[in-house]
Design a protein around this motif. Structure first.
Motif, PDB file in Angstrom:
ATOM      1  N   ARG A   1       0.841  -1.197   0.000  1.00  0.00           N
ATOM      2  CA  ARG A   1       0.000   0.000   0.000  1.00  0.00           C
ATOM      3  C   ARG A   1       0.873   1.242   0.000  1.00  0.00           C
TER       4      ARG A   1
ATOM      5  N   ASP B   1       0.011   4.316  -0.182  1.00  0.00           N
ATOM      6  CA  ASP B   1      -0.528   5.389   0.667  1.00  0.00           C
ATOM      7  C   ASP B   1      -0.092   5.217   2.123  1.00  0.00           C
TER       8      ASP B   1
ATOM      9  N   THR C   1      -4.354   2.637  -2.202  1.00  0.00           N
ATOM     10  CA  THR C   1      -3.584   2.434  -3.416  1.00  0.00           C
ATOM     11  C   THR C   1      -2.591   1.293  -3.249  1.00  0.00           C
TER      12      THR C   1
ATOM     13  N   CYS D   1       0.487  -0.823  -4.868  1.00  0.00           N
ATOM     14  CA  CYS D   1       1.529  -0.623  -5.887  1.00  0.00           C
ATOM     15  C   CYS D   1       1.661  -1.842  -6.784  1.00  0.00           C
TER      16      CYS D   1
END
Length: 121
Positions: free
Chosen positions: A72, A74, A119, A121
């Motif tokens: 993640r 974020d 989000t 990756c």
């Protein structure tokens, strides 16, 4: 350890070197406690935690270190200060020895991941 062919996390943990087993078991316990609503699966030869079919967390016993995969971006950005100076690749936090694992940091990362989708990756 080469990529595991274990069918489940229990089988995976029996394959890891004995000196790492307790630390990896503790990582698993933290993941199971903090990642409510996630599925625990074996993916890419390692224990992986998925939400709605998307992998967000994983861990593995590698040849030179224990890897904690935080997929993640974020959450990585939100923890940039606490992750600064640590052995970290794009999405992999590496611990050379089991005693190096910062379980408090891992718990906080897991709680941030569990709080809301984000989000990957």
């Amino acid at each position: 350890m080469v990529q595991s062919s274990a069918e489940d996390v229990v089988g995976y943990l029996t394959e890891v070197p004995e000196e790492r087993r307790d630390a990896l078991t503790r990582l698993r316990q933290l993941c199971r406690a903090e990642l409510n609503g996630f599925d625990e699966v074996m993916a890419y030869g390692m224990p992986t935690y998925q939400r709605d079919g998307a992998a967000e967390i994983a861990f593995a016993s590698q040849k030179q270190y224990i890897s904690f995969y935080l997929m993640r971006s974020d959450v990585r950005e939100a923890f940039e200060e606490r992750l600064s100076g640590r052995d970290m690749g794009k999405g992999c936090l590496r611990f050379r020895k089991p005693g190096d694992i910062d379980f408090e940091l891992v718990r906080d990362l897991l709680r941030a991941v569990a709080a809301a989708p984000g989000t990957i990756c």
